[in-house]
Design a protein around this motif. Structure first.
Motif, PDB file in Angstrom:
ATOM      1  N   ALA A 152      -0.819   7.812  -1.126  1.00  0.00           N
ATOM      2  CA  ALA A 152      -0.266   7.675   0.220  1.00  0.00           C
ATOM      3  C   ALA A 152      -0.762   8.832   1.083  1.00  0.00           C
ATOM      4  CB  ALA A 152       1.255   7.662   0.176  1.00  0.00           C
ATOM      5  N   TYR A 157       0.338   0.484  -5.771  1.00  0.00           N
ATOM      6  CA  TYR A 157       0.212   1.683  -4.950  1.00  0.00           C
ATOM      7  C   TYR A 157      -0.181   2.873  -5.826  1.00  0.00           C
ATOM      8  CZ  TYR A 157       2.179  -0.427  -0.740  1.00  0.00           C
ATOM      9  OH  TYR A 157       2.388  -1.207   0.367  1.00  0.00           O
ATOM     10  N   ARG A 205       7.507   2.871  -3.161  1.00  0.00           N
ATOM     11  CA  ARG A 205       6.215   2.182  -3.263  1.00  0.00           C
ATOM     12  C   ARG A 205       5.801   1.993  -4.731  1.00  0.00           C
ATOM     13  NH1 ARG A 205       4.066   5.038   1.673  1.00  0.00           N
ATOM     14  NH2 ARG A 205       4.053   3.435   3.305  1.00  0.00           N
ATOM     15  N   GLY A 250       0.517   3.732   2.724  1.00  0.00           N
ATOM     16  CA  GLY A 250       0.318   3.538   1.298  1.00  0.00           C
ATOM     17  C   GLY A 250      -1.058   2.950   1.004  1.00  0.00           C
TER      18      GLY A 250
END
Length: 208
Positions: free
Chosen positions: A105, A102, A65, A94
């Protein structure tokens, strides 16, 4: 300013993790990852089942991510394992910041061990031996299913259910059941009444 914003977000996720962890204990571990700090990514861990600690590094999925903002935001119900070999079902969500990167999470890891034990026990309990033995415990001598099917077919033709038939329609149905001989068999009226949610006396009245 961005760092402060991320901190607030992480604290919100920590609260969510705490609530989820308590709700689904003891089966589900909930982890908050700080993707802006990959070397010390684990920000919070609730109902710890994996043995990991706050401050440990990001996972492979977290790195994916960080590298790719187009990586899917939700990866659900994927197979995973704890370090001791226990099978896990995981879901990772995410979270992006205002710029589309990102930064965090929220991950749920469900320990399947106990559920698999339940599954094995239920499978054993419901196993039926394949023997040439035939017996019916239906005191209606097997007619229940045919009566139910006839009633359901009639109700479906009128776009309703067996328990929602109008009185006039129900009377017509009972007359048809009587004509077909279903009310003459043992417990026929009782079986029909129960399936339509009325009394046996109502069925007898409709049959006149």
């Amino acid at each position: 300013m961005k760092k402060k914003s991320n901190k607030q977000l992480l604290e919100m996720l920590r609260n969510m993790a705490e609530g989820l962890g308590e709700t689904f204990a003891p089966f589900c571990e909930v982890v908050v990852h700080d993707l802006s700090n990959p070397k010390n990514a684990i920000y919070a861990i609730e109902n710890n089942l994996s043995g990991r600690q706050v401050g440990q590094a990001v996972t492979e999925l977290g790195l994916a991510r960080i590298r790719d903002p187009e990586y899917p935001a939700v990866i659900s119900n994927y197979a995973n394992t704890f370090s001791d070999g226990r099978k896990v079902k995981s879901t990772s969500i995410g979270v992006k910041d205002e710029s589309g990167e990102y930064v965090a999470a929220l991950c749920l890891n469900v320990d399947l061990t106990l559920f698999q034990s339940f599954q094995g026990a239920i499978s054993q309990f419901t196993r039926i031996d394949d023997r040439e033995v035939h017996e019916s415990l239906d005191t209606g001598a097997g007619h229940s299913e045919r009566i139910h099917a006839r009633i359901d077919e009639f109700a479906a033709s009128r776009a309703t259910s067996s328990r929602s038939l109008k009185p006039a329609d129900r009377k017509q149905l009972v007359q048809e059941l009587k004509k077909a001989g279903f009310l003459e068999i043992r417990r026929g009226a009782e079986i029909a009444a129960a399936h339509m949610g009325v009394s046996r006396a109502t069925v007898y009245s409709d049959a006149k």
